[in-house]
Design a protein around this motif. Structure first.
Motif, PDB file in Angstrom:
ATOM      1  N   MET A  69     113.354 -16.950  38.753  1.00 22.71           N
ATOM      2  CA  MET A  69     113.498 -15.776  39.632  1.00 22.71           C
ATOM      3  C   MET A  69     114.947 -15.699  40.089  1.00 22.71           C
ATOM      4  SD  MET A  69     110.342 -16.186  42.356  1.00 22.71           S
ATOM      5  CE  MET A  69     108.866 -17.110  41.932  1.00 22.71           C
ATOM      6  N   TRP A  70     115.425 -14.489  40.276  1.00 21.88           N
ATOM      7  CA  TRP A  70     116.731 -14.330  40.904  1.00 21.88           C
ATOM      8  C   TRP A  70     116.690 -13.148  41.867  1.00 21.88           C
ATOM      9  CZ3 TRP A  70     115.417 -13.442  35.931  1.00 21.88           C
ATOM     10  CH2 TRP A  70     115.548 -12.143  35.451  1.00 21.88           C
ATOM     11  N   SER A  71     117.402 -13.312  42.971  1.00 21.80           N
ATOM     12  CA  SER A  71     117.447 -12.270  43.991  1.00 21.80           C
ATOM     13  C   SER A  71     118.906 -11.927  44.292  1.00 21.80           C
ATOM     14  CB  SER A  71     116.740 -12.768  45.255  1.00 21.80           C
ATOM     15  OG  SER A  71     116.732 -11.760  46.247  1.00 21.80           O
ATOM     16  N   GLN A  72     119.090 -10.817  44.974  1.00 27.41           N
ATOM     17  CA  GLN A  72     120.422 -10.323  45.354  1.00 27.41           C
ATOM     18  C   GLN A  72     121.403 -10.303  44.187  1.00 27.41           C
ATOM     19  OE1 GLN A  72     120.798 -12.001  49.390  1.00 27.41           O
ATOM     20  NE2 GLN A  72     122.183 -10.299  49.894  1.00 27.41           N
ATOM     21  N   MET A  73     120.911  -9.877  43.034  1.00 26.20           N
ATOM     22  CA  MET A  73     121.788  -9.526  41.921  1.00 26.20           C
ATOM     23  C   MET A  73     122.612  -8.307  42.362  1.00 26.20           C
ATOM     24  SD  MET A  73     120.306  -8.118  38.335  1.00 26.20           S
ATOM     25  CE  MET A  73     120.997  -9.117  37.041  1.00 26.20           C
ATOM     26  N   HIS A  74     121.978  -7.476  43.183  1.00 33.62           N
ATOM     27  CA  HIS A  74     122.666  -6.403  43.896  1.00 33.62           C
ATOM     28  C   HIS A  74     122.859  -6.893  45.328  1.00 33.62           C
ATOM     29  CE1 HIS A  74     120.897  -3.558  40.690  1.00 33.62           C
ATOM     30  NE2 HIS A  74     122.145  -3.842  40.399  1.00 33.62           N
ATOM     31  N   GLY A  75     124.127  -7.012  45.744  1.00 33.71           N
ATOM     32  CA  GLY A  75     124.457  -7.730  46.976  1.00 33.71           C
ATOM     33  C   GLY A  75     123.841  -7.176  48.237  1.00 33.71           C
ATOM     34  N   ASN A  76     123.541  -5.889  48.247  1.00 34.05           N
ATOM     35  CA  ASN A  76     122.986  -5.277  49.465  1.00 34.05           C
ATOM     36  C   ASN A  76     121.452  -5.194  49.430  1.00 34.05           C
ATOM     37  OD1 ASN A  76     122.867  -3.342  47.482  1.00 34.05           O
ATOM     38  ND2 ASN A  76     123.823  -1.709  48.666  1.00 34.05           N
ATOM     39  N   GLU A  77     120.835  -5.892  48.495  1.00 33.23           N
ATOM     40  CA  GLU A  77     119.367  -5.878  48.402  1.00 33.23           C
ATOM     41  C   GLU A  77     118.821  -7.246  48.825  1.00 33.23           C
ATOM     42  OE1 GLU A  77     119.572  -2.589  44.800  1.00 33.23           O
ATOM     43  OE2 GLU A  77     118.590  -4.508  44.405  1.00 33.23           O
ATOM     44  N   SER A  78     118.673  -7.417  50.126  1.00 28.73           N
ATOM     45  CA  SER A  78     118.445  -8.750  50.684  1.00 28.73           C
ATOM     46  C   SER A  78     116.983  -9.060  51.006  1.00 28.73           C
ATOM     47  CB  SER A  78     119.274  -8.887  51.965  1.00 28.73           C
ATOM     48  OG  SER A  78     118.952  -7.814  52.850  1.00 28.73           O
ATOM     49  N   THR A  79     116.104  -8.063  50.937  1.00 30.07           N
ATOM     50  CA  THR A  79     114.720  -8.281  51.379  1.00 30.07           C
ATOM     51  C   THR A  79     114.038  -9.382  50.567  1.00 30.07           C
ATOM     52  OG1 THR A  79     114.651  -5.933  51.904  1.00 30.07           O
ATOM     53  CG2 THR A  79     112.545  -7.095  51.899  1.00 30.07           C
ATOM     54  N   THR A  80     114.245  -9.352  49.252  1.00 31.89           N
ATOM     55  CA  THR A  80     113.584 -10.346  48.404  1.00 31.89           C
ATOM     56  C   THR A  80     114.182 -11.744  48.610  1.00 31.89           C
ATOM     57  OG1 THR A  80     115.042  -9.617  46.595  1.00 31.89           O
ATOM     58  CG2 THR A  80     112.818  -8.708  46.636  1.00 31.89           C
ATOM     59  N   THR A  81     115.447 -11.812  49.039  1.00 29.73           N
ATOM     60  CA  THR A  81     116.057 -13.115  49.345  1.00 29.73           C
ATOM     61  C   THR A  81     115.332 -13.745  50.534  1.00 29.73           C
ATOM     62  OG1 THR A  81     118.164 -12.275  48.559  1.00 29.73           O
ATOM     63  CG2 THR A  81     118.239 -14.265  49.913  1.00 29.73           C
ATOM     64  N   VAL A  84     112.076 -15.141  49.299  1.00 27.25           N
ATOM     65  CA  VAL A  84     112.071 -16.415  48.560  1.00 27.25           C
ATOM     66  C   VAL A  84     112.301 -17.597  49.508  1.00 27.25           C
ATOM     67  CG1 VAL A  84     112.695 -15.402  46.325  1.00 27.25           C
ATOM     68  CG2 VAL A  84     114.486 -16.411  47.707  1.00 27.25           C
ATOM     69  N   PHE A  85     113.044 -17.389  50.585  1.00 31.27           N
ATOM     70  CA  PHE A  85     113.154 -18.478  51.570  1.00 31.27           C
ATOM     71  C   PHE A  85     111.818 -18.699  52.286  1.00 31.27           C
ATOM     72  CE2 PHE A  85     117.587 -18.194  50.589  1.00 31.27           C
ATOM     73  CZ  PHE A  85     117.996 -19.517  50.679  1.00 31.27           C
ATOM     74  N   ASP A  86     111.042 -17.642  52.420  1.00 35.20           N
ATOM     75  CA  ASP A  86     109.681 -17.800  52.958  1.00 35.20           C
ATOM     76  C   ASP A  86     108.826 -18.612  51.969  1.00 35.20           C
ATOM     77  OD1 ASP A  86     110.645 -16.194  54.982  1.00 35.20           O
ATOM     78  OD2 ASP A  86     109.730 -14.360  54.192  1.00 35.20           O
ATOM     79  N   LEU A  87     109.039 -18.370  50.687  1.00 35.37           N
ATOM     80  CA  LEU A  87     108.312 -19.130  49.662  1.00 35.37           C
ATOM     81  C   LEU A  87     108.686 -20.622  49.717  1.00 35.37           C
ATOM     82  CD1 LEU A  87     106.390 -19.067  47.158  1.00 35.37           C
ATOM     83  CD2 LEU A  87     108.421 -18.663  45.751  1.00 35.37           C
ATOM     84  N   VAL A 262     106.509  -8.482  50.125  1.00 41.42           N
ATOM     85  CA  VAL A 262     107.153  -9.082  48.951  1.00 41.42           C
ATOM     86  C   VAL A 262     106.675 -10.530  48.786  1.00 41.42           C
ATOM     87  CG1 VAL A 262     109.342  -9.834  47.922  1.00 41.42           C
ATOM     88  CG2 VAL A 262     109.213  -7.610  49.061  1.00 41.42           C
ATOM     89  N   PHE A 263     106.634 -11.254  49.898  1.00 45.68           N
ATOM     90  CA  PHE A 263     106.128 -12.628  49.847  1.00 45.68           C
ATOM     91  C   PHE A 263     104.713 -12.643  49.265  1.00 45.68           C
ATOM     92  CE2 PHE A 263     103.468 -15.871  51.805  1.00 45.68           C
ATOM     93  CZ  PHE A 263     104.110 -17.023  51.354  1.00 45.68           C
ATOM     94  N   ALA A 264     103.883 -11.719  49.757  1.00 46.70           N
ATOM     95  CA  ALA A 264     102.507 -11.652  49.262  1.00 46.70           C
ATOM     96  C   ALA A 264     102.492 -11.299  47.774  1.00 46.70           C
ATOM     97  CB  ALA A 264     101.710 -10.620  50.063  1.00 46.70           C
ATOM     98  N   ALA A 265     103.340 -10.355  47.379  1.00 46.36           N
ATOM     99  CA  ALA A 265     103.370  -9.925  45.969  1.00 46.36           C
ATOM    100  C   ALA A 265     103.772 -11.083  45.050  1.00 46.36           C
ATOM    101  CB  ALA A 265     104.335  -8.751  45.799  1.00 46.36           C
ATOM    102  N   ILE A 266     104.753 -11.860  45.477  1.00 44.23           N
ATOM    103  CA  ILE A 266     105.182 -13.008  44.654  1.00 44.23           C
ATOM    104  C   ILE A 266     104.039 -14.037  44.578  1.00 44.23           C
ATOM    105  CG2 ILE A 266     106.776 -14.989  44.541  1.00 44.23           C
ATOM    106  CD1 ILE A 266     108.953 -13.157  45.720  1.00 44.23           C
TER     107      ILE A 266
END
Ligand SMILES: [Zn+2]
Length: 375
Positions: A69-81, A84-87, A262-266
């Motif tokens: 998995m990778w997050s914040q490939m787009h720097g201003n898209e932080s919700t999924t980051t 993943v810390f919740d994960l 998002v946490f639930a979806a993952i």
């Protein structure tokens, strides 16, 4: 734990990583959290960004199925980051609710692929390149890092974690698109190959799992093929790749409610893969494609042109400001506003009698209605 949506959200509510919140998440905020991770996690630096910031990978689990998995490939898209810390917190859950994750999977997560863009709060990296259009040319160090770990790790699944703007929703129903998903095409003909089919089936599983609360508010991205996009490239290489897009929930400009979803979806996606739902045919194409049919605010003028206002996200110090800008003036009947305000008699002139134009900053209407949001 019972992996029903309600239970996942309950767990998340009390146990999420509370140190990070809001929209502006940069490396300074996540590095202390990475340092604090338990011995369940193996931390490495895969490479460096254009401005020499480290790109971290966090590995955990002893299972057979490998997920990248990778997050914040787009720097201003932080919700999924944040999710993943919740994960990571879930993996170490004292009540062992999530032990199944480490038992079934070996997971590598790059929580911030574009740390320069995260710092500057931009979509692009420091060389102004959209990393999600660089999958073939690999001109950027960040894209090279991702391509190399993909080669070395040989994942069975990839989760490509993004955030979407507030503009997405469904014309037919007027609902907004809180989360959306895509099983990208791996070729021009958009063939449903085995790997694409599996990604579709897992998305159907996620969709069913989220539906109790998000019915009608989950979208599907259009699947136009573009090999420069990472998901398309990885799918073309035969690896099921799922695009997750974290979107807007009413009044949730901090994206803290969406973060829980998002946490639930993952979690539901992982459970689906563990349970071999990849081979259970779902109704992927029944998930409606969403459209660009929302603005943050629409000033509805019953006797003439409507005014659409969209928040421009501007980084100031350590805060993201939401600056209300006029983005369209005209007949906006087919659009919806997250907020709609009737302006029947006010016309198109501001309090100084200046005609309002596209691009104007409009912080209030008629000296009375405040259009700003404070977070
Ligand atoms: Zn994105």
């Amino acid at each position: 734990m019972n992996l029903q949506l309600e239970n996942l959200l309950d767990w998340h509510k009390s146990n999420h990583q509370k140190v990070i919140k809001g929209r502006y998440i940069n490396l300074h905020q996540i590095e202390p959290l990475i340092d604090d991770l338990s011995s369940s996690f193996k931390i490495s630096v895969l490479g460096h960004s254009v401005e020499e910031r480290p790109i971290y990978a966090i590995e955990f689990g002893q299972g057979k199925i490998k997920i990248l998995m990778w997050s914040q490939m787009h720097g201003n898209e932080s919700t999924t980051t944040k999710a993943v810390f919740d994960l990571f917190k879930a993996v170490d859950d004292a009540d062992k609710n999530f032990d199944w994750v480490s038992e079934h999977f070996t997971i590598i997560i790059i929580p911030m692929l574009n740390p320069d863009g995260a710092q500057a709060y931009t979509r692009v990296n420091a060389a102004q390149v959209d990393l999600n259009r660089d999958a073939q040319d690999l001109t950027q160090p960040e894209s090279q890092v991702l391509a190399k770990i993909f080669e070395d790790f040989k994942p069975d699944y990839c989760f490509n974690l993004h955030g979407q703007r507030t503009i997405y929703g469904f014309e037919a129903s007027g609902a907004l698109s809180v989360l959306s998903f895509l099983a990208p095409s791996g070729d021009e003909g958009r063939s449903v190959t085995l790997s694409r089919k599996r990604a579709m089936n897992i998305i159907s599983h996620i969709y069913n799992g989220l539906n109790p609360q998000l019915s009608g508010k989950i979208g599907r991205y259009d699947d136009d093929f573009n090999l420069n996009c990472t998901g398309d490239t990885f799918m073309a290489a035969g690896i099921p790749t799922i695009l997750f897009e974290a979107g807007h929930y009413p009044d949730d400009y901090e994206r803290e409610v969406t973060r829980g979803y998002v946490f639930a979806a993952i979690s539901i996606a992982l459970a689906g893969i563990a349970l071999k739902k990849e081979d259970v045919d779902g109704d992927y194409f029944k998930i409606p494609e969403h459209q660009k049919c929302f603005f943050d605010i629409i000033l509805r003028n019953s006797s003439g042109d409507d005014i659409a206002v969209q928040y421009e996200e501007v980084l100031q110090g350590n805060k993201v400001l939401f600056v209300p800008k006029v983005s369209q003036i005209g007949d906006l009947d087919r659009f919806f506003g997250h907020k709609e305000i009737a302006i029947s008699s006010a016309g198109l002139y501001d309090e100084e009698d200046k005609k309002i134009e596209v691009g104007d900053t409009l912080t209030e209407w008629n000296n009375s209605i405040d259009l700003t949001i404070t977070l």
